[in-house]
Design an enzyme around this catalytic site. Structure first.
Site, PDB file in Angstrom:
ATOM      1  N   CYS A   1     -76.361 -40.026 -22.333  1.00 38.27           N
ATOM      2  CA  CYS A   1     -77.235 -39.754 -23.478  1.00 38.27           C
ATOM      3  C   CYS A   1     -78.532 -39.029 -23.115  1.00 38.27           C
ATOM      4  O   CYS A   1     -79.447 -38.982 -23.917  1.00 38.27           O
ATOM      5  CB  CYS A   1     -77.540 -41.029 -24.238  1.00 38.27           C
TER       6      CYS A   1
ATOM      7  N   HIS B   1     -96.151 -37.993 -28.367  1.00 38.20           N
ATOM      8  CA  HIS B   1     -95.560 -38.551 -29.573  1.00 38.20           C
ATOM      9  C   HIS B   1     -95.335 -37.476 -30.632  1.00 38.20           C
ATOM     10  O   HIS B   1     -94.364 -37.526 -31.376  1.00 38.20           O
ATOM     11  CB  HIS B   1     -96.455 -39.652 -30.131  1.00 38.20           C
TER      12      HIS B   1
END
Ligand code: PEP
Ligand code: MG
Length: 747
Positions: free
Chosen positions: A677, A364
């Site tokens: 993407c 994260h």
């Protein structure tokens, strides 16, 4: 422990302290210390070996071996018994050294006369500094008490080395933390940065490893531990209803803080003559050394908890180590073992670079660093022990290299590189508003990937024509509890407000695999990447999916809305999800909410299976976006998070490009808009080849738009198609060499 050994050890430590306080030069001090130890342990030989570079140990002082061998005898890490101690970080104790595994005969030392050998590592907080050896003529194994006593002495030597007590002539006696070092890790966010070290957890320096009064030290330790326990209990009370993960950590802290074994070992060290601080640090050093060896993630985490707890205890004992962000240098490069996304967001854009000793490409913190476009290198071993606050440091996020206290020549080459990158940025800024039309007239849509509020300013200054992928899970990942629907509405509104007329593709919650929500019940899975993730979780937990869909519809509030479902493996999953969207729209209408002006619902193609769906699927779906990161990992069966394989297969592999071409064809038949993407969309050569295969919308990190656009503007896609077709015809595995050759011929 035998009383005799205990008193002897204490006496020895007292004499070491006197040595430490003396005015002597490093060499003289080392010489005297070897003498002191040999006398105290009643051995003929005591030697100290220190590292002269990462791989080589040097005999720096000896009592008992030939004095001529000092600074002459050297061994590589792992070589001989001394090298073995250094490499393994473990004690070697043998009555018959010449017969022991790995023994190497060093004639210049005259050691052949000595039979028994005891070597203990000199290490501090995971940093290997050298080896302390005692030898004797008679063939005997050293007792557990003697080993223990020598380990305590080695710990004191490590502290003395850290404090600069052995600084002298030659590489082995050069001061610690002053040489320039180059460390390598994994690139996690590209970019280059020059700045000064800012330690997230400032190191505590133990200036008094040896104490005079064991009773007083024991009292100090007990008082500090009591303060620590009360603190942990308080934290536990506060977090009782909060984040489960944090609770788990705090409970582990409490367990250690109340651990009898931990206290007993520290008390024993104090009884031998160590100060309370040194006793804590000795335990911490041993935990760190074990951390380097255990592979079990649970055990590693617990050792890391113990490490954190020791830091807290050291701060209580010394009163050191409170950070004051007012002292943050103007160009801070953050150094940490690990950092949570929340802490990182707090530092925000003030950071010039980040270097983590652990971390991972998919963590994260990495996600946040990427959103903030801060160069980041992870897995940089030793960085937290090597770096001192304020050290000059260069971070090369492109290659995963860190230069600590760099030489002038390295600094100037690095600055040249930064200047070149800045020039390129200027060039990109000049084409920001230019539409991307290739030399043969193909119009390529340049979109950006986003996921945090911190990304939004890039919409304006990157030249992005929209957000091709908004990773909604990031807002969920960086929090300690499930966000409320009203909070999501506000966030999505802000995104749409910032985008104005530009299209934003909101991807629904893509959790599971490497993205684990700390507040959701963790399900242990043998293969998380192939497991319960993304749309699979959404369809099984409809409540969360509905809540998110409602938030999106309400945030759109009459504006156009684009929703995309991740990781669709078969058409039926998409149909079910779309049904859920329709139901939510009906419900919202009944509740009186304004519906979106237009609604597009698309699917991410991230598994090869979806590419082979019946054509009807391509007719039904409003658009498709290729999630190249996942698609590539499943196409080549190579884990995107696994360093051993993640770079093994080239995106420009003929098979992969042919597969992409096939997807383009199928979308064209149904007139289904298609975009790409994954990370490859932001790599100029890869993006060029994807465009040549027929992809007309590329979504990438904002910083990549300039370089990709610049190459596309100069290129003729028909030419690239021909190069690819020829390479394929020749039977090449990857078209990269041919495309690179062609690019060189064009410049
Ligand atoms: C992908 O898989 O390519 C993608 C864009 O999604 P993520 O990287 O978030 O899995
Ligand atoms: Mg994906």
């Amino acid at each position: 422990m035998a009383d005799g050994t205990e008193t002897e050890s204490r006496k020895l430590l007292v004499r070491l302290r006197e040595e430490m306080a003396s005015e002597a030069a490093g060499q003289e001090r080392l010489d005297r210390i070897t003498q002191l130890i040999a006398d105290s342990i009643r051995c003929e030989v005591c030697s100290i070996y220190l590292f002269r570079d990462e791989e080589t140990l040097e005999l720096c002082a000896t009592e008992g071996l030939s004095p001529e061998a000092v600074h002459q005898t050297r061994m590589r890490l792992g070589e001989g018994l001394v090298g073995r101690v250094a490499k393994s970080g473990k004690v070697v104790n043998t009555a018959d050294a010449p017969a022991a595994k790995g023994f190497r005969f060093m004639p210049e030392t005259g050691e052949e006369r000595f039979s028994s050998f005891l070597g203990v590592p000199v290490q501090r907080l995971g940093q290997k500094l050298g080896v302390l050896v005692v030898q004797s003529r008679d063939a005997r194994e050293f007792s557990a008490d003697e080993i223990y006593a020598l380990e305590v002495v080695a710990m004191v030597l490590a502290e003395m080395a850290e404090l600069g007590a052995f600084v002298g002539e030659g590489a082995a006696l050069s001061p610690l933390h002053q040489q320039s070092v180059q460390l390598t890790g994994g690139p996690a966010q590209e970019g280059s940065a020059e700045g000064h070290v800012w330690l997230h957890e400032p190191r505590v320096v133990v200036t008094n490893p040896i104490a005079e009064d064991p009773h007083r030290e024991s009292e100090r330790l007990n008082e500090a531990v009591e303060e620590l326990r009360v603190g942990v209990d308080k934290m536990l009370e506060i977090s009782q209803n909060g984040d489960k993960e944090q609770l788990k950590v705090l409970e582990a802290y409490r367990m250690f803080a109340n651990s009898k074994g931990w206290m007993r070992r520290m008390e024993e060290d104090i009884a031998l003559g160590l100060s309370a601080e040194a006793a804590v640090e000795k335990e911490q050093s041993q935990a760190r050394a074990r951390m380097g060896q255990v592979t079990d993630p649970y055990l590693r985490e617990r050792l890391a908890d113990l490490d954190d707890l020791s830091n807290r205890l050291l701060r209580i004992l010394t009163g050191q180590g409170k950070t004051d962000s007012a002292d943050l240098p103007p160009d801070p490069i953050l150094i940490a073992r690990n950092i949570g996304p929340g802490d990182l967001l707090e530092y925000g854009r003030s950071l010039k670079g980040i270097v983590l000793e652990e971390g991972s490409v998919g963590s994260h913190a990495t996600i946040v660093a990427r959103a903030l476009a801060i160069p980041l290198v992870v897995h940089v071993g030793r960085i937290t022990t090597e770096a001192l606050n304020g050290d000059h440091i260069l971070v090369d996020g492109d290659n995963g290299v860190v230069h600590l206290r760099p030489e002038d020549s390295v600094v100037s080459a690095f600055r040249d590189k930064i200047a070149m990158q800045a020039k390129a940025q200027e060039r990109y800024a000049s084409i920001r508003e230019t539409p991307t039309v290739t030399q043969d007239g193909a119009r390529i849509n340049m979109a950006m990937n986003a996921g945090l509020m911190a990304d939004l300013p890039s919409l304006g200054n990157s030249g992005a024509e929209g957000v091709g992928l908004f990773r909604t899970e990031l807002q969920f990942l960086i929090r300690n509890q499930m966000p409320k629907r009203s909070e999501l509405v506000t966030q999505y509104q802000r995104v749409l407000d910032a985008a104005g007329e530009k299209r934003v593709v909101f991807r629904t919650l893509d959790i599971g695999s490497d993205k684990v929500l700390p507040y959701m019940k963790h399900v242990a899975e043998p293969n998380p990447a192939l497991g319960w993730r993304a749309i699979r979780v959404g369809l099984d937990k409809r409540g969360v999916m509905r809540m998110q869909l409602q938030a999106l519809i309400r945030a759109a509030n009459g504006r156009p809305l684009t929703i995309m479902f991740p990781f669709v493996a078969q058409a039926e999953e998409f149909r079910e999800a779309r049904w859920e969207v329709n139901k939510t729209i009906e419900r919202e209408k009944r509740l009186g909410h304004i519906l979106p002006e237009t609604l597009e619902v698309g699917a991410m193609l991230e598994t090869p299976s979806l590419a082979f769906s019946p054509q009807k699927f391509f007719d039904e779906v409003d658009f498709i976006s290729i999630g190249g990161n996942d698609l590539k990992q499943f196409f080549f069966a190579a884990d995107r998070e696994n360093e051993l394989v993640r770079r093994r297969y080239d995106t420009l592999n003929v098979s992969f490009l042919s597969f992409i071409e096939r997807i383009v064809e199928r979308c064209n038949i149904s007139d289904t808009p298609l975009s790409f993407c994954g990370e490859d969309a932001g790599r100029p050569v890869e993006a060029l080849c994807l465009a040549a295969m027929g992809i007309r919308t590329l979504s990438m990190r904002p910083a990549s738009i300039g370089p990709v656009k610049s190459l596309l503007l100069r290129s003729n896609l028909q030419d690239v198609r021909k190069i690819i077709a020829d390479a394929r015809h020749r039977g090449e595995q990857s078209v990269r060499p041919a495309v690179m050759e062609w690019l060189r011929s064009q410049s």
